[in-house]
Design a protein around this motif. Structure first.
Motif, PDB file in Angstrom:
ATOM      1  N   ILE A 137      12.063   1.522  -8.629  1.00  0.00           N
ATOM      2  CA  ILE A 137      12.728   0.699  -7.528  1.00  0.00           C
ATOM      3  C   ILE A 137      11.613   0.892  -6.536  1.00  0.00           C
ATOM      4  O   ILE A 137      11.038   1.985  -6.509  1.00  0.00           O
ATOM      5  CB  ILE A 137      14.123   1.034  -7.002  1.00  0.00           C
ATOM      6  N   LEU A 138      11.146  -0.102  -5.923  1.00  0.00           N
ATOM      7  CA  LEU A 138      10.054  -0.038  -4.858  1.00  0.00           C
ATOM      8  C   LEU A 138      10.759   0.199  -3.463  1.00  0.00           C
ATOM      9  O   LEU A 138      11.571  -0.330  -2.960  1.00  0.00           O
ATOM     10  CB  LEU A 138       9.427  -1.238  -4.809  1.00  0.00           C
ATOM     11  N   ILE A 139      10.256   1.410  -2.982  1.00  0.00           N
ATOM     12  CA  ILE A 139      10.858   1.669  -1.628  1.00  0.00           C
ATOM     13  C   ILE A 139       9.670   2.200  -0.973  1.00  0.00           C
ATOM     14  O   ILE A 139       8.862   2.910  -1.116  1.00  0.00           O
ATOM     15  CB  ILE A 139      11.738   3.075  -1.892  1.00  0.00           C
ATOM     16  N   ALA A 140       9.814   1.532   0.408  1.00  0.00           N
ATOM     17  CA  ALA A 140       8.704   2.113   1.476  1.00  0.00           C
ATOM     18  C   ALA A 140       9.528   1.987   2.625  1.00  0.00           C
ATOM     19  O   ALA A 140      10.128   1.256   3.058  1.00  0.00           O
ATOM     20  CB  ALA A 140       7.729   0.975   1.627  1.00  0.00           C
ATOM     21  N   ALA A 141       9.110   3.189   3.627  1.00  0.00           N
ATOM     22  CA  ALA A 141       9.597   3.371   5.021  1.00  0.00           C
ATOM     23  C   ALA A 141       8.494   3.707   5.816  1.00  0.00           C
ATOM     24  O   ALA A 141       7.571   4.601   5.364  1.00  0.00           O
ATOM     25  CB  ALA A 141      10.562   4.518   4.892  1.00  0.00           C
ATOM     26  N   ASP A 142       8.676   3.013   7.012  1.00  0.00           N
ATOM     27  CA  ASP A 142       7.361   3.295   8.021  1.00  0.00           C
ATOM     28  C   ASP A 142       7.967   2.792   9.403  1.00  0.00           C
ATOM     29  O   ASP A 142       8.594   1.856   9.570  1.00  0.00           O
ATOM     30  CB  ASP A 142       6.306   2.502   7.547  1.00  0.00           C
ATOM     31  N   ALA A 143       7.594   3.408  10.479  1.00  0.00           N
ATOM     32  CA  ALA A 143       7.956   3.094  11.702  1.00  0.00           C
ATOM     33  C   ALA A 143       7.267   1.755  12.097  1.00  0.00           C
ATOM     34  O   ALA A 143       7.810   1.127  13.186  1.00  0.00           O
ATOM     35  CB  ALA A 143       7.244   4.085  12.713  1.00  0.00           C
ATOM     36  N   GLY A 144       6.236   1.418  11.441  1.00  0.00           N
ATOM     37  CA  GLY A 144       5.586  -0.010  11.826  1.00  0.00           C
ATOM     38  C   GLY A 144       6.302  -1.033  11.190  1.00  0.00           C
ATOM     39  O   GLY A 144       5.687  -2.174  11.522  1.00  0.00           O
ATOM     40  N   GLU A 169      10.184 -10.250  -5.862  1.00  0.00           N
ATOM     41  CA  GLU A 169       9.755 -11.230  -6.485  1.00  0.00           C
ATOM     42  C   GLU A 169       8.302 -11.217  -7.339  1.00  0.00           C
ATOM     43  O   GLU A 169       8.128 -11.516  -8.317  1.00  0.00           O
ATOM     44  CB  GLU A 169       9.649 -12.503  -5.483  1.00  0.00           C
ATOM     45  N   VAL A 170       7.475 -10.467  -6.739  1.00  0.00           N
ATOM     46  CA  VAL A 170       6.183 -10.221  -7.237  1.00  0.00           C
ATOM     47  C   VAL A 170       6.091  -9.122  -8.464  1.00  0.00           C
ATOM     48  O   VAL A 170       5.647  -9.529  -9.315  1.00  0.00           O
ATOM     49  CB  VAL A 170       5.092  -9.847  -6.151  1.00  0.00           C
ATOM     50  N   TYR A 171       6.844  -8.302  -8.232  1.00  0.00           N
ATOM     51  CA  TYR A 171       6.693  -7.029  -9.068  1.00  0.00           C
ATOM     52  C   TYR A 171       8.277  -7.110  -9.898  1.00  0.00           C
ATOM     53  O   TYR A 171       8.046  -6.354 -10.979  1.00  0.00           O
ATOM     54  CB  TYR A 171       6.604  -5.655  -8.251  1.00  0.00           C
ATOM     55  N   TYR A 172       9.183  -7.752  -9.783  1.00  0.00           N
ATOM     56  CA  TYR A 172      10.222  -8.074 -10.566  1.00  0.00           C
ATOM     57  C   TYR A 172      10.943  -6.437 -10.686  1.00  0.00           C
ATOM     58  O   TYR A 172      11.233  -6.086 -11.729  1.00  0.00           O
ATOM     59  CB  TYR A 172      10.161  -8.697 -11.884  1.00  0.00           C
ATOM     60  N   ARG A 173      11.072  -5.806  -9.412  1.00  0.00           N
ATOM     61  CA  ARG A 173      11.670  -4.603  -9.400  1.00  0.00           C
ATOM     62  C   ARG A 173      12.757  -4.788  -8.014  1.00  0.00           C
ATOM     63  O   ARG A 173      12.459  -5.528  -7.127  1.00  0.00           O
ATOM     64  CB  ARG A 173      10.917  -3.490  -9.330  1.00  0.00           C
ATOM     65  N   PRO A 174      13.776  -4.002  -8.089  1.00  0.00           N
ATOM     66  CA  PRO A 174      14.648  -4.081  -6.783  1.00  0.00           C
ATOM     67  C   PRO A 174      13.717  -3.213  -5.881  1.00  0.00           C
ATOM     68  O   PRO A 174      12.860  -2.498  -5.991  1.00  0.00           O
ATOM     69  CB  PRO A 174      15.665  -2.938  -6.971  1.00  0.00           C
ATOM     70  N   GLY A 179       0.819  -1.126  -0.110  1.00  0.00           N
ATOM     71  CA  GLY A 179      -0.092   0.063  -0.039  1.00  0.00           C
ATOM     72  C   GLY A 179       0.860   1.296  -0.025  1.00  0.00           C
ATOM     73  O   GLY A 179       0.266   2.515  -0.149  1.00  0.00           O
ATOM     74  N   LEU A 180       2.281   1.111   0.182  1.00  0.00           N
ATOM     75  CA  LEU A 180       2.856   2.249   0.342  1.00  0.00           C
ATOM     76  C   LEU A 180       3.872   2.450  -0.903  1.00  0.00           C
ATOM     77  O   LEU A 180       4.236   3.728  -1.342  1.00  0.00           O
ATOM     78  CB  LEU A 180       3.986   2.195   1.303  1.00  0.00           C
ATOM     79  N   ILE A 181       4.057   1.263  -1.685  1.00  0.00           N
ATOM     80  CA  ILE A 181       4.942   1.652  -2.896  1.00  0.00           C
ATOM     81  C   ILE A 181       4.225   1.974  -4.010  1.00  0.00           C
ATOM     82  O   ILE A 181       3.131   2.239  -4.108  1.00  0.00           O
ATOM     83  CB  ILE A 181       5.417   0.059  -3.197  1.00  0.00           C
ATOM     84  N   GLN A 182       4.790   2.445  -5.145  1.00  0.00           N
ATOM     85  CA  GLN A 182       4.635   2.866  -6.515  1.00  0.00           C
ATOM     86  C   GLN A 182       5.147   1.504  -7.501  1.00  0.00           C
ATOM     87  O   GLN A 182       6.049   1.369  -7.796  1.00  0.00           O
ATOM     88  CB  GLN A 182       5.311   4.108  -6.990  1.00  0.00           C
ATOM     89  N   PRO A 183       4.059   0.671  -7.712  1.00  0.00           N
ATOM     90  CA  PRO A 183       4.308  -0.706  -8.253  1.00  0.00           C
ATOM     91  C   PRO A 183       5.039  -0.171  -9.807  1.00  0.00           C
ATOM     92  O   PRO A 183       5.896  -1.138 -10.163  1.00  0.00           O
ATOM     93  CB  PRO A 183       3.142  -1.203  -8.547  1.00  0.00           C
ATOM     94  N   ASP A 184       4.799   0.980 -10.361  1.00  0.00           N
ATOM     95  CA  ASP A 184       5.589   0.990 -11.823  1.00  0.00           C
ATOM     96  C   ASP A 184       6.793   1.786 -11.489  1.00  0.00           C
ATOM     97  O   ASP A 184       7.664   2.224 -12.306  1.00  0.00           O
ATOM     98  CB  ASP A 184       4.764   1.806 -12.828  1.00  0.00           C
ATOM     99  N   ALA A 185       7.211   2.089 -10.505  1.00  0.00           N
ATOM    100  CA  ALA A 185       8.386   2.802 -10.283  1.00  0.00           C
ATOM    101  C   ALA A 185       9.533   1.932 -10.422  1.00  0.00           C
ATOM    102  O   ALA A 185       9.660   0.730 -10.614  1.00  0.00           O
ATOM    103  CB  ALA A 185       8.672   3.247  -8.531  1.00  0.00           C
TER     104      ALA A 185
END
Length: 579
Positions: free
Chosen positions: A354-361, A376-381, A346-352
């Motif tokens: 490189i997939l980057i997400a940061a959260d305190a949780g 594995e799912v999106y075939y992106r770093p 829910g935090l990433i941009q799938p078409d970016a």
């Protein structure tokens, strides 16, 4: 959406072995020969050694750069009865390395209380050497020598600090080299250009084992340990860390599995029992999916000392308690990974790029697993970070087209520390640099991946007719074991496979089970097949399919049968169906 469009894999069938090689090695089963050719094993001497589970290259530990310096300093520590600390890492490779070298040093004559294992806390200290821990080791342990295992190759400032406070350092590590080596008394890493050791892809535990070997050679009168007794640890750490199972790694794991199946360590026997593994039948796969994840779970969600104590303990009742705890942690890890993967999506941009997400949780112990799942799912770093008050710690997983540690090197000025391999790495970044880090990593990925057709590729060892799949084929491929990273279980493709019946299985109906027969003339032998996470096919299953699969053995109620482990499938094109 049709099932074959949900995850569009590219099928890449390996080119056939040249006719000259097939003629020269005609005594080898042709399917086995093709698989060996795909692994780059074609020299007759090396091929014969491979199938006989022998290693031809020189494995003298003193070929490793600085090994002589390390042994000289350790000999001095033994003679002077100094306190020596083995500083490890919190994953399975680091834990097995720590236990192995601790046992070896004690076996060289150092009193038990003179050899202290130290594994940092993942949450409070993070990966690798850190200044506070080294100061504590000097002040509280009164140590004079620290030997790192599975870490330290990029810890230039930390090793300099150790030197400044009077701690001698020996660094043993297998990770990628940084721009400069740490200023230690000895730096043992087979990737060093000055190293003459032929095997450059040892795991951290493999290097710790080579140091133990060197000590035994140099101190024969003092050494009271048996090298063979350490090989079970080498096998666990090597497989769990995804070191390539070729060359010396394969030999070490082969020999280690023999020791592992003797269940000499109560902790290993207890862990195998809770993982529901059959005594005496442990394989590399048993480590990868049974023992390794449970050992890793300790460092992910509690403390790696729990796993280290389990491997070192010589008391079966206590071992049972420790193993049960690791099993519970592993179950917790599985649940947490699923929850946080959904959160990350829910935090990433799938078409970016490189997939980057940061959260305190996010939880530091599972961010690597979440990143791995996204890659594995999106075939992106993918990079997943646990945000702290002042610093964030991230874990990276990548694809073959993008060297993630090289990318981190390009933004090293923003990082507190980092390190890893081509497709897996970790780092710490101060939060004030976080936005710049994300922007620059995104730009690097966009530049490196621009114009590439990024689809996951299934590499197929050979196209065969389904009617070739029988017990004789399985027996002919047995010399490939142990299989794992860089020497995977052979993958085959068969076309025009007729589906006789099918049904969904699993609690949520996400898996597909079916019966299949080949298309060869006169052949009509049914084979069972299972396709995990491909239950969507059931709604419109074609009569004929092309399959990519491995061959497994299904055991049920005392009966054994062959089963296709389907990785991917497509509807056979109508014009190619034999009528």
């Amino acid at each position: 959406m049709r099932p074959d469009s949900i995850r569009p894999n590219r099928w890449l069938v390996a080119p056939p072995a040249p006719a000259a090689i097939q003629t020269q090695l005609s005594h080898i089963n042709p399917v086995l020969l093709q698989v060996l050719y795909n692994r780059g094993i074609v020299d007759p001497a090396h091929l014969q050694a491979f199938v006989e589970h022998r290693y031809l290259e020189n494995s003298d530990p003193f070929l490793l750069a600085d090994m002589d310096k390390a042994v000289t300093r350790i000999r001095q520590a033994i003679e002077n009865e100094e306190t020596v600390v083995v500083y490890g890492d919190f994953d399975a490779d680091g834990v097995t390395s720590t236990v192995l070298l601790t046992e070896a040093l004690r076996g060289c004559g150092l009193d038990r209380d003179k050899v202290r294992p130290y594994i940092p806390d993942r949450v409070d200290e993070g990966y690798g050497l850190n200044v506070e821990a080294l100061s504590k080791i000097k002040e509280e342990f009164n140590a004079s020598l620290v030997i790192s295992v599975d870490c330290g190759i990029r810890s230039v400032a930390e090793v300099a600090h150790a030197r400044d406070i009077g701690l001698d350092m020996i660094v043993t590590d297998h990770h990628s080299l940084g721009r400069e080596l740490p200023p230690a008394l000895a730096v043992i890493n087979p990737k060093r250009p000055s190293s003459a050791y032929p095997e450059t892809m040892l795991a951290g535990v493999g290097i710790a084992y080579k140091l133990a070997q060197a000590l035994r050679q140099a101190l024969p009168a003092r050494s009271q340990f048996n090298e063979r007794d350490l090989l079970d640890l080498v096998a666990i750490g090597t497989v769990a860390d995804l070191a390539p199972l070729l060359g010396e790694n394969r030999q070490l794991v082969t020999d280690g599995l023999v020791v592992l199946n003797e269940a000499r360590r109560p902790g290993v026997a207890a862990l195998a029992e809770v993982a529901r593994l059959k005594p005496g039948q442990l394989s590399a796969e048993s480590i990868a999916f049974g023992l390794g994840p449970r050992i890793n779970a300790a460092g992910r969600l509690a403390h790696a000392y729990d796993a280290a104590r389990l491997l070192a303990i010589n008391n079966r009742p206590q071992a049972n308690q420790f193993a049960a705890k690791l099993n519970e942690l592993n179950q917790q890890r599985q649940r947490l990974t699923a929850e946080l993967t959904a959160k990350a999506e829910g935090l990433i941009q799938p078409d970016a790029p490189i997939l980057i997400a940061a959260d305190a949780g996010f939880v530091s112990g599972v961010v690597g697993l979440v990143a791995s799942r996204l890659a594995e799912v999106y075939y992106r770093p993918a990079i997943i970070m646990e945000m702290g008050e002042e610093e964030s710690r991230g874990s990276c997983r990548s694809i073959p087209e993008f060297h993630i540690t090289d990318a981190l090197d390009e933004v090293a000025d923003l990082l507190v520390r980092h390190g890893g391999h081509a497709q897996a790495a970790g780092f710490t970044v101060r939060n004030e640099n976080l936005d710049a880090f994300v922007a620059r990593m995104t730009a690097i990925a966009a530049s490196k991946l621009d114009g590439l057709d990024l689809y996951p590729t299934l590499t197929v060892d050979a196209e065969i007719d389904l009617d070739v799949v029988d017990w004789a084929l399985v027996e002919s491929l047995a010399p490939l074991e142990p299989t794992g990273y860089a020497n995977p279980t052979p993958v085959f493709m068969s076309r025009h496979v007729e589906v006789l019946s099918h049904r969904v299985v699993g609690q949520d109906g996400s898996h597909l089970q079916f019966k299949a027969v080949g298309s060869a003339a006169g052949g009509y032998r049914e084979l069972g097949a299972i396709a995990f996470r491909q239950g969507a096919w059931a709604a419109h299953m074609p009569q004929y399919v092309d399959l990519v699969y491995t061959v497994g053995v299904n055991e049920w109620n005392g009966r054994r049968s062959l089963q296709l482990m389907v990785q991917d499938m497509r509807a056979t094109e109508a014009e190619n169906i034999a009528v």
